[in-house]
Write a protein that holds these residues in place. Structure first.
Motif, PDB file in Angstrom:
ATOM      1  N   VAL A 219       0.982  -1.203  -0.119  1.00 48.74           N
ATOM      2  CA  VAL A 219       0.003   0.015  -0.053  1.00 48.74           C
ATOM      3  C   VAL A 219       0.936   1.226   0.059  1.00 48.74           C
ATOM      4  O   VAL A 219       1.636   1.385   0.930  1.00 48.74           O
ATOM      5  CB  VAL A 219      -1.002  -0.046   1.319  1.00 48.74           C
ATOM      6  N   ALA A 220       0.919   2.185  -1.088  1.00 46.31           N
ATOM      7  CA  ALA A 220       1.926   3.024  -1.157  1.00 46.31           C
ATOM      8  C   ALA A 220       0.756   4.279  -1.380  1.00 46.31           C
ATOM      9  O   ALA A 220       0.275   4.566  -2.357  1.00 46.31           O
ATOM     10  CB  ALA A 220       2.764   2.953  -2.656  1.00 46.31           C
TER      11      ALA A 220
ATOM     12  N   ALA B 150      -6.882   6.477   5.963  1.00 48.03           N
ATOM     13  CA  ALA B 150      -7.179   6.533   7.601  1.00 48.03           C
ATOM     14  C   ALA B 150      -6.632   5.167   8.234  1.00 48.03           C
ATOM     15  O   ALA B 150      -6.901   3.998   7.615  1.00 48.03           O
ATOM     16  CB  ALA B 150      -8.652   6.668   7.870  1.00 48.03           C
ATOM     17  N   LYS B 151      -6.458   5.169   9.666  1.00 48.16           N
ATOM     18  CA  LYS B 151      -6.181   3.731  10.458  1.00 48.16           C
ATOM     19  C   LYS B 151      -7.100   2.760  10.088  1.00 48.16           C
ATOM     20  O   LYS B 151      -6.867   1.775  10.066  1.00 48.16           O
ATOM     21  CB  LYS B 151      -5.584   4.302  11.672  1.00 48.16           C
ATOM     22  N   VAL B 152      -8.256   3.017  10.244  1.00 50.50           N
ATOM     23  CA  VAL B 152      -9.350   2.177  10.415  1.00 50.50           C
ATOM     24  C   VAL B 152      -9.485   1.396   8.968  1.00 50.50           C
ATOM     25  O   VAL B 152      -9.789   0.240   8.939  1.00 50.50           O
ATOM     26  CB  VAL B 152     -10.874   2.747  10.604  1.00 50.50           C
ATOM     27  N   ALA B 153      -8.908   2.199   7.925  1.00 48.13           N
ATOM     28  CA  ALA B 153      -8.836   1.669   6.504  1.00 48.13           C
ATOM     29  C   ALA B 153      -7.866   0.612   6.315  1.00 48.13           C
ATOM     30  O   ALA B 153      -7.865  -0.194   6.002  1.00 48.13           O
ATOM     31  CB  ALA B 153      -8.839   2.652   5.449  1.00 48.13           C
TER      32      ALA B 153
ATOM     33  N   ASP C 264      -6.276  -0.792   8.951  1.00 49.94           N
ATOM     34  CA  ASP C 264      -6.652  -2.245   9.638  1.00 49.94           C
ATOM     35  C   ASP C 264      -7.367  -3.023   8.843  1.00 49.94           C
ATOM     36  O   ASP C 264      -7.390  -4.233   9.013  1.00 49.94           O
ATOM     37  CB  ASP C 264      -7.194  -1.832  10.730  1.00 49.94           C
ATOM     38  N   GLY C 265      -8.416  -2.444   8.128  1.00 43.98           N
ATOM     39  CA  GLY C 265      -9.403  -3.389   7.342  1.00 43.98           C
ATOM     40  C   GLY C 265      -8.694  -4.007   6.207  1.00 43.98           C
ATOM     41  O   GLY C 265      -8.839  -5.095   5.879  1.00 43.98           O
ATOM     42  N   ILE C 266      -7.669  -3.166   5.476  1.00 45.86           N
ATOM     43  CA  ILE C 266      -7.043  -3.565   4.595  1.00 45.86           C
ATOM     44  C   ILE C 266      -6.189  -4.693   5.015  1.00 45.86           C
ATOM     45  O   ILE C 266      -5.870  -6.043   4.162  1.00 45.86           O
ATOM     46  CB  ILE C 266      -6.011  -2.596   3.809  1.00 45.86           C
ATOM     47  N   ARG C 267      -5.203  -4.599   5.981  1.00 39.95           N
ATOM     48  CA  ARG C 267      -4.504  -5.743   6.554  1.00 39.95           C
ATOM     49  C   ARG C 267      -5.222  -6.943   7.102  1.00 39.95           C
ATOM     50  O   ARG C 267      -4.851  -8.176   6.773  1.00 39.95           O
ATOM     51  CB  ARG C 267      -3.933  -5.205   7.863  1.00 39.95           C
ATOM     52  N   LYS C 268      -6.545  -6.881   7.424  1.00 36.21           N
ATOM     53  CA  LYS C 268      -7.335  -7.774   7.854  1.00 36.21           C
ATOM     54  C   LYS C 268      -7.602  -8.761   6.565  1.00 36.21           C
ATOM     55  O   LYS C 268      -7.746 -10.006   6.513  1.00 36.21           O
ATOM     56  CB  LYS C 268      -8.637  -7.445   8.574  1.00 36.21           C
ATOM     57  N   ILE C 269      -7.870  -7.912   5.476  1.00 39.38           N
ATOM     58  CA  ILE C 269      -8.292  -8.889   4.213  1.00 39.38           C
ATOM     59  C   ILE C 269      -7.118  -9.164   3.664  1.00 39.38           C
ATOM     60  O   ILE C 269      -6.969 -10.659   3.301  1.00 39.38           O
ATOM     61  CB  ILE C 269      -9.077  -7.641   3.193  1.00 39.38           C
ATOM     62  N   VAL C 270      -5.946  -8.953   3.726  1.00 35.15           N
ATOM     63  CA  VAL C 270      -4.652  -9.106   2.695  1.00 35.15           C
ATOM     64  C   VAL C 270      -4.147 -10.513   3.603  1.00 35.15           C
ATOM     65  O   VAL C 270      -3.754 -11.458   3.203  1.00 35.15           O
ATOM     66  CB  VAL C 270      -3.614  -8.115   2.672  1.00 35.15           C
ATOM     67  N   GLU C 271      -3.829 -10.156   5.123  1.00 34.78           N
ATOM     68  CA  GLU C 271      -3.290 -11.084   5.710  1.00 34.78           C
ATOM     69  C   GLU C 271      -4.098 -12.274   5.910  1.00 34.78           C
ATOM     70  O   GLU C 271      -3.808 -13.567   6.204  1.00 34.78           O
ATOM     71  CB  GLU C 271      -3.026 -10.643   7.088  1.00 34.78           C
TER      72      GLU C 271
ATOM     73  N   GLY D 158     -10.417   1.584  -0.059  1.00 38.61           N
ATOM     74  CA  GLY D 158      -9.285   0.843   0.402  1.00 38.61           C
ATOM     75  C   GLY D 158      -9.663  -0.612   0.578  1.00 38.61           C
ATOM     76  O   GLY D 158      -9.017  -1.692   0.079  1.00 38.61           O
ATOM     77  N   LEU D 159     -10.839  -0.763   1.305  1.00 36.96           N
ATOM     78  CA  LEU D 159     -11.081  -2.326   1.536  1.00 36.96           C
ATOM     79  C   LEU D 159     -11.601  -3.047  -0.082  1.00 36.96           C
ATOM     80  O   LEU D 159     -11.146  -4.263  -0.218  1.00 36.96           O
ATOM     81  CB  LEU D 159     -12.450  -2.245   2.420  1.00 36.96           C
ATOM     82  N   ALA D 160     -12.307  -2.235  -0.841  1.00 35.05           N
ATOM     83  CA  ALA D 160     -12.458  -3.017  -2.126  1.00 35.05           C
ATOM     84  C   ALA D 160     -10.918  -3.210  -3.001  1.00 35.05           C
ATOM     85  O   ALA D 160     -11.183  -4.149  -3.622  1.00 35.05           O
ATOM     86  CB  ALA D 160     -13.346  -2.043  -2.728  1.00 35.05           C
ATOM     87  N   ALA D 161     -10.452  -2.213  -2.867  1.00 35.57           N
ATOM     88  CA  ALA D 161      -8.790  -2.160  -3.664  1.00 35.57           C
ATOM     89  C   ALA D 161      -8.194  -3.677  -3.254  1.00 35.57           C
ATOM     90  O   ALA D 161      -7.927  -4.748  -3.918  1.00 35.57           O
ATOM     91  CB  ALA D 161      -8.077  -1.349  -3.466  1.00 35.57           C
ATOM     92  N   ALA D 162      -8.556  -3.762  -1.624  1.00 33.91           N
ATOM     93  CA  ALA D 162      -7.623  -4.997  -1.217  1.00 33.91           C
ATOM     94  C   ALA D 162      -8.696  -6.373  -1.625  1.00 33.91           C
ATOM     95  O   ALA D 162      -7.795  -7.512  -1.776  1.00 33.91           O
ATOM     96  CB  ALA D 162      -7.784  -5.170   0.340  1.00 33.91           C
TER      97      ALA D 162
END
Length: 303
Positions: free
Chosen positions: A6-7, A13-16, A18-25, A281-285
């Protein structure tokens, strides 16, 4: 392990995140962050071993793609994608995507806010007007245009739309056959078209001059679609014409000479809500995970 970078020059935002991390990991991938970077060299270094890339308005150029030897997919978290070099993506075998629809409500609400702001003379204390009963022309009837239409109808406005790729509009929206007719009938016109070879400089002196007395042009699309010389000339000719945008024109100083008749936000604000930030952000992930795991190319741009 698949590495997702993620560049973002302007961080999510931090919540975004965190959500991206949850999806990716959660998919078994590694997440790397390059946030608030200031040098292009930082991106070139970070992308070197990335399999997937998420950006916002960050430019993904031929140079970036040349440095990204392992890159398979890049997703622009947002609808506009002129920051992605699609030709270079294709050359390097990289699938490019955007996340259409995730920012639509945020942009639509900004357009409504712009109309009220300009109708009330920028809250100057002077007596303005109401938007109820006025006519709104939507130039580009996509996801954003449809939401704006519903909002404007709810506010009591007469709504017209023009889009050469749309054959049927929703109830309460009159789909017109030409841009000339759209501009002639609309006291407010809002632009929702991409900057392409066909649309650049297409909003001309001749076109905008068709708008009724007291008209207001709203641009939350791209500055490149405006013929700035033509619009400046028209605003000098017509003291009733107003222009408001969330994308500052190249000739900002010249436009600002028209004082209360123009307004430009300091930076592009259409998608700047916490909800849109998170959703895109979540949609991208999610799109990256579906592509890597299942080959899903639903939102591919460089077909």
């Amino acid at each position: 392990m698949t590495k997702v970078l993620v560049a973002t020059e302007k961080a999510f935002a931090k919540v975004a995140v965190d959500g991206i991390r949850k999806i990716v990991e959660g998919a078994g991938f590694e997440l790397a962050l390059l946030e608030n970077y200031t040098e292009a060299a930082d991106l070139l270094k970070a992308v070197a071993d990335a399999d997937a890339l998420i950006v916002r308005s960050d430019k993904v150029t031929a140079q970036v793609l040349e440095a990204a030897k392992k890159l398979k997919i890049v997703v622009r978290a947002g609808a506009g994608y002129d920051n992605l070099d699609l030709e270079a993506c294709t050359k390097h075998g990289v699938v490019a995507m955007n996340t259409p629809g995730q920012n639509s409500n945020a942009v639509a609400e900004l357009v409504v806010g712009f109309m009220v702001f300009m109708a009330r003379l920028k809250f100057s204390g002077k007596s303005g007007s109401e938007i109820r009963g006025k006519s709104l022309g939507i130039h580009g009837y996509g996801n954003i245009g449809r939401i704006i239409a519903r909002d404007a109808i709810a506010l009591g406005m007469k709504v017209y739309a023009f889009d050469p790729y749309v054959k049927k509009a929703e109830e309460g929206v009159e789909l017109l056959a030409s841009l000339d007719e759209l501009y002639s009938k609309s006291q407010y016109v809002t632009l929702h078209i991409p900057a392409t070879a066909e649309t650049k400089l297409s909003v001309t002196h001749a076109l905008v001059s068709r708008m009724p007395k007291g008209a207001c042009l709203i641009n939350t699309a791209r500055k490149e679609v405006i013929d700035e010389d033509g619009l400046l000339k028209l605003m000098a000719e017509r003291e009733d014409l107003r222009y408001v945008a969330d994308v500052a024109p190249d000739k900002l100083d010249e436009f600002n000479k028209f004082g209360d008749r123009v307004f430009f936000t300091p930076k592009k604000m259409g998608a700047q809500t916490s909800e849109a930030n998170i959703n895109a952000g979540l949609a991208a992930a999610e799109q990256i995970v579906k592509f890597i795991k299942n080959g899903d190319k639903t939102f591919q741009l460089n077909k």
